[in-house]
Design an enzyme around this catalytic site. Structure first.
Site, PDB file in Angstrom:
ATOM      1  N   GLN A  85       0.854  -1.195   0.000  1.00 43.54           N
ATOM      2  CA  GLN A  85       0.000   0.000   0.000  1.00 43.54           C
ATOM      3  C   GLN A  85       0.889   1.244   0.000  1.00 43.54           C
ATOM      4  OE1 GLN A  85      -3.668  -0.694   2.829  1.00 43.54           O
ATOM      5  NE2 GLN A  85      -1.893  -1.800   3.650  1.00 43.54           N
ATOM      6  N   ASN A  86       2.178   1.043   0.248  1.00 49.56           N
ATOM      7  CA  ASN A  86       3.099   2.174   0.384  1.00 49.56           C
ATOM      8  C   ASN A  86       3.446   2.752  -0.979  1.00 49.56           C
ATOM      9  OD1 ASN A  86       3.039   1.494   3.079  1.00 49.56           O
ATOM     10  ND2 ASN A  86       4.995   0.410   3.046  1.00 49.56           N
ATOM     11  N   VAL A  87       3.761   4.013  -0.981  1.00 50.86           N
ATOM     12  CA  VAL A  87       4.110   4.691  -2.244  1.00 50.86           C
ATOM     13  C   VAL A  87       5.593   5.049  -2.290  1.00 50.86           C
ATOM     14  CG1 VAL A  87       1.765   5.541  -2.627  1.00 50.86           C
ATOM     15  CG2 VAL A  87       3.352   6.929  -1.264  1.00 50.86           C
ATOM     16  N   ASP A  88       6.331   4.644  -1.217  1.00 49.48           N
ATOM     17  CA  ASP A  88       7.781   4.853  -1.244  1.00 49.48           C
ATOM     18  C   ASP A  88       8.420   3.732  -2.061  1.00 49.48           C
ATOM     19  OD1 ASP A  88       7.545   3.588   2.031  1.00 49.48           O
ATOM     20  OD2 ASP A  88       8.601   2.536   0.434  1.00 49.48           O
ATOM     21  N   HIS A 103      -1.445   1.266  -4.417  1.00 48.44           N
ATOM     22  CA  HIS A 103      -1.866   2.656  -4.217  1.00 48.44           C
ATOM     23  C   HIS A 103      -1.015   3.622  -5.019  1.00 48.44           C
ATOM     24  CE1 HIS A 103      -3.965   1.707  -0.121  1.00 48.44           C
ATOM     25  NE2 HIS A 103      -4.629   1.263  -1.157  1.00 48.44           N
ATOM     26  N   ALA A 213       8.834  -4.408  12.872  1.00 53.84           N
ATOM     27  CA  ALA A 213       9.036  -5.170  11.627  1.00 53.84           C
ATOM     28  C   ALA A 213      10.506  -5.457  11.358  1.00 53.84           C
ATOM     29  CB  ALA A 213       8.442  -4.392  10.455  1.00 53.84           C
TER      30      ALA A 213
HETATM   31  N1  APR Z   1       6.684  -2.459  12.904  1.00 57.35           N
HETATM   32  C1  APR Z   1       5.510  -3.076  12.600  1.00 57.35           C
HETATM   33  N2  APR Z   1       4.327  -2.432  12.509  1.00 57.35           N
HETATM   34  C2  APR Z   1       4.338  -1.107  12.736  1.00 57.35           C
HETATM   35  C3  APR Z   1       5.516  -0.390  13.078  1.00 57.35           C
HETATM   36  C4  APR Z   1       6.713  -1.130  13.150  1.00 57.35           C
HETATM   37  N3  APR Z   1       7.892  -0.543  13.463  1.00 57.35           N
HETATM   38  N4  APR Z   1       5.182   0.919  13.259  1.00 57.35           N
HETATM   39  C5  APR Z   1       3.863   1.017  13.049  1.00 57.35           C
HETATM   40  N5  APR Z   1       3.338  -0.189  12.741  1.00 57.35           N
HETATM   41  C6  APR Z   1       1.955  -0.532  12.412  1.00 57.35           C
HETATM   42  C7  APR Z   1       0.923   0.187  13.257  1.00 57.35           C
HETATM   43  O1  APR Z   1       0.634  -0.570  14.448  1.00 57.35           O
HETATM   44  C8  APR Z   1      -0.290   0.207  12.299  1.00 57.35           C
HETATM   45  O2  APR Z   1      -1.051  -0.977  12.449  1.00 57.35           O
HETATM   46  O3  APR Z   1       1.736  -0.102  11.092  1.00 57.35           O
HETATM   47  C9  APR Z   1       0.359   0.225  10.917  1.00 57.35           C
HETATM   48  C10 APR Z   1       0.260   1.576  10.220  1.00 57.35           C
HETATM   49  O4  APR Z   1      -1.105   1.840  10.004  1.00 57.35           O
HETATM   50  P1  APR Z   1      -1.516   3.085   9.099  1.00 57.35           P
HETATM   51  O5  APR Z   1      -0.777   4.299   9.554  1.00 57.35           O
HETATM   52  O6  APR Z   1      -2.999   3.111   9.071  1.00 57.35           O
HETATM   53  O7  APR Z   1      -0.952   2.742   7.632  1.00 57.35           O
HETATM   54  P2  APR Z   1      -1.553   1.733   6.568  1.00 57.35           P
HETATM   55  O8  APR Z   1      -2.250   0.594   7.235  1.00 57.35           O
HETATM   56  O9  APR Z   1      -0.461   1.411   5.629  1.00 57.35           O
HETATM   57  O10 APR Z   1      -2.645   2.663   5.805  1.00 57.35           O
HETATM   58  C11 APR Z   1      -3.284   2.073   4.699  1.00 57.35           C
HETATM   59  O11 APR Z   1      -4.426   4.156   4.273  1.00 57.35           O
HETATM   60  O12 APR Z   1      -4.433   6.426   4.132  1.00 57.35           O
HETATM   61  C12 APR Z   1      -4.363   5.273   3.398  1.00 57.35           C
HETATM   62  O13 APR Z   1      -3.358   5.105   1.293  1.00 57.35           O
HETATM   63  C13 APR Z   1      -3.066   5.194   2.648  1.00 57.35           C
HETATM   64  O14 APR Z   1      -1.834   3.205   2.072  1.00 57.35           O
HETATM   65  C14 APR Z   1      -2.446   3.913   3.148  1.00 57.35           C
HETATM   66  C15 APR Z   1      -3.631   3.139   3.704  1.00 57.35           C
END
Ligand code: APR
Length: 226
Positions: A85-88, A103, A213
């Protein structure tokens, strides 16, 4: 063994890239309707370009961490479909040979007029003319809320024909990605979640590995290859 992996912002957090929904997350500092929806781009394209120019710079300044590199190792020993889902571009820079950016990607630009795509410059602005049609309608090639993610047919097929599905560093808040675990489970696929804590769809996974992670992913990959 065929494996499908979905990653979210959490896999890049230890590389210094902000997640979205943490207390200091991107959605605490910016309104989704301003920077992650077509209507926001139509209203103020300069604001949207500034937002993604900053994220492009942050991604360029970041380095892949051991989690990215472990998934690159996994692709060398298994039939891996890596969806992010990441754009990096940290998966690519960490050595992953093939990444499905459902995404979109900060590295690509899109013309909202003719639909052509090209490699994005570091800094984009509304005045940039499309290199194909000349229209001043260039936007980041990012899938915004309300738009259709990329490569979904290929993703659903991989999920349904895998032996193992893993979701890494995603909060399980945004569909269709948050529904991948239910789709995999319906096809009898074992599902594991690697996260700092329980995600919104944690109950749908068979197993959960809690921790950062950069530690849990290399250990998990090693458990698959030993
Ligand atoms: N190691 C493992 N998990 C982690 C770490 C880490 N160091 N740091 C944070 N997390 C977890 C958090 O607990 C959370 O569950 O990563 C998750 C990040 O959640 P979000 O910020 O909601 O990101 P994401 O799930 O990728 O969002 C999905 O939402 O806004 C849209 O397009 C955007 O791609 C994005 C999508």
């Amino acid at each position: 063994m065929r494996i499908t992996v979905l990653t979210g912002a959490g896999i890049s957090a230890e590389s210094g890239i902000a997640t979205f929904r943490a207390s200091d997350g991107l959605w605490e500092q910016h309104r989704i309707e301003d920077v992650a929806m077509p209507e926001g781009f139509a209203r103020d394209p300069a604001l949207v370009h500034r937002f993604y120019n900053a994220r492009r710079a942050a991604a360029a300044a970041a380095e892949p961490n051991p989690a990215h590199r472990a998934l690159a190792d996994l692709a060398r020993t298994h039939d891996l479909t890596l969806v992010t889902q990441n754009v990096d571009d940290l998966h690519e820079r960490g050595g992953s040979p093939e990444v499905i950016h459902m995404h979109g990607s900060l590295a690509r630009a899109l013309c909202a007029s003719c639909g052509e795509r090209w490699d994005a410059p570091a800094v984009m602005s509304p005045e940039d003319p499309c290199p194909f049609c000349g229209a001043r309608a260039t936007r980041p090639d990012i899938v915004w809320f309300g738009e259709i993610p990329y490569d979904m047919d290929r993703i659903w097929d991989a999920l349904g024909t895998s032996d193992l599905f893993a979701a890494i560093g995603t909060s399980g808040n945004v569909y269709p990605a948050a529904g991948f675990v239910q789709h995999a489970a319906r096809h009898g696929v074992e599902c594991v979640e690697l996260n700092l804590d329980a995600s919104a769809n944690a109950r749908d996974f068979d197993r959960r590995i809690i921790g950062p992670a950069s530690e849990t992913v290399p250990e998990w990959v090693k458990s698959l290859t030993s």
